[in-house]
Design a protein around this motif. Structure first.
Motif, mmCIF file in Angstrom:
data_model
loop_
_atom_site.group_PDB
_atom_site.id
_atom_site.type_symbol
_atom_site.label_atom_id
_atom_site.label_comp_id
_atom_site.label_asym_id
_atom_site.label_seq_id
_atom_site.Cartn_x
_atom_site.Cartn_y
_atom_site.Cartn_z
ATOM 1 N N GLN A 1 0.827 -1.210 0.000
ATOM 2 C CA GLN A 1 0.000 0.000 0.000
ATOM 3 C C GLN A 1 0.862 1.261 0.000
ATOM 4 O O GLN A 1 0.563 2.227 -0.697
ATOM 5 C CB GLN A 1 -0.937 -0.016 1.206
ATOM 6 N N ILE A 2 1.925 1.248 0.779
ATOM 7 C CA ILE A 2 2.827 2.409 0.833
ATOM 8 C C ILE A 2 3.515 2.611 -0.515
ATOM 9 O O ILE A 2 3.720 3.743 -0.963
ATOM 10 C CB ILE A 2 3.861 2.235 1.963
ATOM 11 N N LYS A 3 3.868 1.514 -1.186
ATOM 12 C CA LYS A 3 4.473 1.637 -2.523
ATOM 13 C C LYS A 3 3.527 2.344 -3.485
ATOM 14 O O LYS A 3 3.948 3.195 -4.283
ATOM 15 C CB LYS A 3 4.818 0.243 -3.066
ATOM 16 N N MET A 4 2.236 2.007 -3.423
ATOM 17 C CA MET A 4 1.265 2.668 -4.295
ATOM 18 C C MET A 4 1.183 4.166 -3.991
ATOM 19 O O MET A 4 1.105 4.999 -4.898
ATOM 20 C CB MET A 4 -0.110 2.014 -4.123
ATOM 21 N N VAL A 5 1.214 4.497 -2.716
ATOM 22 C CA VAL A 5 1.146 5.908 -2.319
ATOM 23 C C VAL A 5 2.393 6.659 -2.771
ATOM 24 O O VAL A 5 2.318 7.797 -3.253
ATOM 25 C CB VAL A 5 0.964 6.021 -0.787
ATOM 26 N N LEU A 6 3.551 6.034 -2.638
ATOM 27 C CA LEU A 6 4.808 6.694 -3.009
ATOM 28 C C LEU A 6 4.859 7.004 -4.505
ATOM 29 O O LEU A 6 5.430 8.010 -4.921
ATOM 30 C CB LEU A 6 6.000 5.828 -2.605
ATOM 31 N N LYS A 7 4.247 6.139 -5.310
ATOM 32 C CA LYS A 7 4.193 6.405 -6.753
ATOM 33 C C LYS A 7 3.432 7.697 -7.043
ATOM 34 O O LYS A 7 3.826 8.505 -7.885
ATOM 35 C CB LYS A 7 3.525 5.244 -7.491
ATOM 36 N N VAL A 8 2.341 7.910 -6.314
ATOM 37 C CA VAL A 8 1.550 9.127 -6.504
ATOM 38 C C VAL A 8 2.289 10.328 -5.927
ATOM 39 O O VAL A 8 2.337 11.404 -6.547
ATOM 40 C CB VAL A 8 0.166 8.977 -5.850
ATOM 41 N N LEU A 9 2.877 10.168 -4.747
ATOM 42 C CA LEU A 9 3.598 11.276 -4.123
ATOM 43 C C LEU A 9 4.785 11.734 -4.967
ATOM 44 O O LEU A 9 5.147 12.914 -4.959
ATOM 45 C CB LEU A 9 4.078 10.872 -2.723
ATOM 46 N N PHE A 10 5.376 10.807 -5.712
ATOM 47 C CA PHE A 10 6.473 11.188 -6.610
ATOM 48 C C PHE A 10 5.978 12.148 -7.685
ATOM 49 O O PHE A 10 6.667 13.103 -8.058
ATOM 50 C CB PHE A 10 7.074 9.935 -7.249
ATOM 51 N N LEU A 11 4.758 11.920 -8.165
ATOM 52 C CA LEU A 11 4.175 12.834 -9.152
ATOM 53 C C LEU A 11 3.844 14.196 -8.545
ATOM 54 O O LEU A 11 3.652 15.174 -9.278
ATOM 55 C CB LEU A 11 2.907 12.228 -9.747
ATOM 56 N N TYR A 12 3.738 14.266 -7.223
ATOM 57 C CA TYR A 12 3.431 15.531 -6.562
ATOM 58 C C TYR A 12 4.604 16.513 -6.582
ATOM 59 O O TYR A 12 4.410 17.708 -6.328
ATOM 60 C CB TYR A 12 3.051 15.286 -5.100
ATOM 61 N N ILE A 13 5.802 16.042 -6.858
ATOM 62 C CA ILE A 13 7.000 16.887 -6.738
ATOM 63 C C ILE A 13 6.903 18.174 -7.558
ATOM 64 O O ILE A 13 7.230 19.254 -7.060
ATOM 65 C CB ILE A 13 8.261 16.076 -7.120
ATOM 66 N N PRO A 14 6.441 18.160 -8.820
ATOM 67 C CA PRO A 14 6.361 19.413 -9.576
ATOM 68 C C PRO A 14 5.131 20.272 -9.254
ATOM 69 O O PRO A 14 5.050 21.421 -9.705
ATOM 70 C CB PRO A 14 6.288 18.944 -11.040
ATOM 71 N N LEU A 15 4.178 19.742 -8.485
ATOM 72 C CA LEU A 15 2.893 20.416 -8.333
ATOM 73 C C LEU A 15 2.927 21.747 -7.587
ATOM 74 O O LEU A 15 2.078 22.611 -7.841
ATOM 75 C CB LEU A 15 1.882 19.478 -7.650
ATOM 76 N N PRO A 16 3.836 21.978 -6.630
ATOM 77 C CA PRO A 16 3.803 23.259 -5.903
ATOM 78 C C PRO A 16 3.844 24.489 -6.800
ATOM 79 O O PRO A 16 3.301 25.536 -6.426
ATOM 80 C CB PRO A 16 5.057 23.182 -5.014
ATOM 81 N N MET A 17 4.449 24.371 -7.988
ATOM 82 C CA MET A 17 4.555 25.547 -8.855
ATOM 83 C C MET A 17 3.185 26.043 -9.307
ATOM 84 O O MET A 17 2.996 27.255 -9.502
ATOM 85 C CB MET A 17 5.414 25.211 -10.077
#
Length: 607
Positions: free
Chosen positions: A277-293
């Motif tokens: 389950q954590i692996k699935m979450v980490l995949k999504v969180l990795f996509l979050y990296i550019p989002l703050p802009m």
């Protein structure tokens, strides 16, 4: 009581939710009403420049999106949702009252000239108030909606869905009304000794609404179902990730076999299903990296764009719009665009291309970048007007004071030279522009002809395109982003994704702070173009990351692990039964066995 089904109901709904809905409406009115006039309070009451006002505004917004993580941990691990809402709402109300008091200019206006004499007092009070508000509004944010959901029993799923629809309608309604009303209150004049813009009333009404929200919530106390704290999944996730990292560091030598994923190093202590389950979450969180802009641009509606509106004409004929009221365009457009996008735009695009959620988010980023290009063009229009007005005023001054050949005002320098019957003037720094003005032989005489130059010629309607594009970007980016995130993670991990999403908003606001205080770009239009350019670059990076992302079905993956677990349990049962039968045969048989055989059988039985 221990069961929500034991509570009284009205029209099939628990009576307790009506208190929660009213509480949410009042709280959202309080927050957005205060926030709508905040940047103008910094600029015109505290007399801060635009950069400092923008920096403090975005620091406050960032804190409001960091504290929900703290509130969720407190509620789930310690106090429970009910007590957390009560205690932090009290903190919240105190913060709002403190802000209202900080805006009373008569408190330190000893000479009664309309200007506070001790600005340090007002700054200190406002900073304390904003910190308490950030702690309160952020802390209760993840609790109220979840607490409302707890009031329904299992057979009330339909009512629960309706509740959440009404709940978010109250959020939008409260924010929309407050953004309309509080700027009107701010524009009024009030005071004991001198009449000034009434920021104290603009903050006082939201403070009163927050007190009402707290009282309403307490009144319903005896009707609530109050679930006990069950522990916070975010803490479990952090502990599991921390153990995986530390275990990997301890076994970094070549003698240790490699594992497929670095999270697999947590298998020594944690369940494989949790790790998956954590692996699935980490995949999504990795996509979050550019989002703050994206949030860096989006949240400037309440700071830079509001300050831009102060230099524009808000007269729409029968209606005069205040600068801080232009923000209402955003929620109005949201209510309009969301159904249009879902029912018309997306289906049409889907017929041409596979318009996946990640592609929608990419287009949303581009929309936000276009919005800031529009804002830059509007700013150029505003600057051109001020240049023209400034040149006219400078020429009048030169006529009155012929010996003065250059004039400096803020960051603008005008140099003029007399050549026979013309005056040649050049404006440096802000815009390099040379014009020729006719010389007057009678400058030394009284000037009888005058011209009234309106302070705001650029109309606020010019901001509507940038609001349209930023709102369209929000619908495609934010709404789709949350939908995508929740579809790609297990149900018990949604709180982790919500925390990660809020963290991207906070980081985005900190980026504004850095640019405003460090970059110090002299031209506002250039800053707008810079932000648009940065978002386009980030958009390209995000599109590449999205191209390599593989969509998953979390329920299927969890089912596979559950099946493996059941198979292992069945194997264990068969092995245990086989071992018991062998022990029984050996214990009743005619032949004897030595100690080694006994140990072997014991091992089989244990297995």
């Amino acid at each position: 009581s221990a069961d929500p089904s034991e509570h009284k109901e009205v029209l099939g709904y628990p009576i307790s939710i009506f208190f929660i809905v009213v509480n949410e409406f009042c709280e959202r009115f309080s927050y957005y009403g205060m926030r709508a006039v905040l940047v103008l309070y910094f600029k015109y009451f505290l007399r801060w420049d635009n950069d400092l006002a923008t920096s403090i505004y975005h620091t406050f917004v960032a804190l409001c999106y960091l504290t929900p993580i703290l509130g969720a941990i407190i509620a789930d691990s310690w106090l429970g949702k009910f007590k957390t809402i009560i205690y932090l709402s009290i903190v919240y109300a105190i913060g709002q009252v403190t802000m209202a008091v900080s805006a009373i200019h008569d408190i330190t206006d000893k000479d009664r000239d309309g200007t506070p004499d001790n600005m340090t007092f007002h700054v200190a009070m406002s900073m304390v108030g904003l910190f308490l508000i950030a702690l309160g509004t952020g802390g209760i944010k993840p609790c109220v909606s979840a607490f409302g959901g707890d009031q329904f029993s299992e057979h009330q799923e339909k009512q629960r869905r309706t509740f959440f629809s009404v709940f978010y309608l109250c959020i939008n309604g409260g924010s929309l009304l407050s953004t309309i009303i509080t700027p009107i209150l701010r524009a009024q004049e009030c005071g004991i000794y001198t009449q000034e813009k009434c920021y104290s009333l603009a903050f006082g009404v939201p403070a009163a609404l927050m007190v009402v929200a707290l009282v309403v919530f307490i009144v319903g106390s005896g009707m609530y179902y109050k679930a006990e704290p069950q522990g916070n999944i975010m803490l479990d996730v952090c502990k599991c990730i921390g153990f995986a990292i530390s275990n990997r560091v301890r076994h970094r030598g070549k003698q240790y076999p490699k594992r497929k994923h670095w999270m697999d190093w947590a298998e020594d202590r944690y369940d494989k299903l949790l790790i998956a389950q954590i692996k699935m979450v980490l995949k999504v969180l990795f996509l979050y990296i550019p989002l703050p802009m994206f949030w860096t641009l989006f949240d400037q509606k309440g700071s830079r764009w509001t300050l831009q509106a102060t230099t524009m004409d808000g007269n729409f004929g029968a209606l005069v719009i205040q600068p801080d009221q232009m923000q209402t365009v955003n929620p109005i457009l949201i209510l309009t665009l969301v159904p249009i996008m879902d029912s018309l735009i997306y289906p049409l695009i889907q017929k041409c291309v596979n318009f996946t959620p990640l592609r929608r988010m990419t287009v949303g980023m581009l929309m936000a970048a276009i919005a800031f290009v529009c804002a830059g063009l509007v700013q150029i229009e505003i600057d051109l007007f001020f240049v023209t007005a400034f040149l006219f005023c400078c020429f009048v001054v030169i006529c009155l004071f012929e010996n003065k050949k250059s004039i400096e005002l803020t960051s603008l320098i005008l140099e003029c030279t007399m050549r026979k019957d013309i005056v040649i003037c050049t404006l440096w720094q802000n815009l390099s522009k040379t014009i020729e003005l006719p010389s007057f032989d009678s400058c030394q005489n009284d000037i009888t002809a005058t011209e009234d130059i309106k302070p705001n010629t650029a109309h606020m309607a010019l901001q509507i395109p940038q609001y349209f594009f930023i709102t369209a970007g929000e619908v495609m980016f934010s709404v789709t982003g949350l939908e995508f995130s929740y579809s790609q993670a297990p149900n018990n991990m949604k709180a982790v994704l919500q925390a990660g999403w809020l963290l991207t908003v906070a980081i985005g606001n900190f980026i504004v702070l850095i640019v405003a205080e460090v970059a110090k770009i002299p031209e506002q239009w250039a800053e707008y173009i810079l932000f648009a350019s940065l978002l386009i670059v980030v958009c390209v990076i995000f599109s590449i990351m999205a191209h390599f992302y593989t969509y998953i079905n979390p329920a299927e993956i969890e089912a596979q692990f559950m099946k493996k677990g059941d198979d292992n349990d069945e194997d264990d049962k068969k092995q245990l039964q086989k071992g018991m039968e062998m022990v029984k045969r050996n214990s009743t048989g005619s032949h004897s066995y030595d100690g080694d055989d006994d140990d072997d059988e014991r091992k089989k039985t244990k297995m």
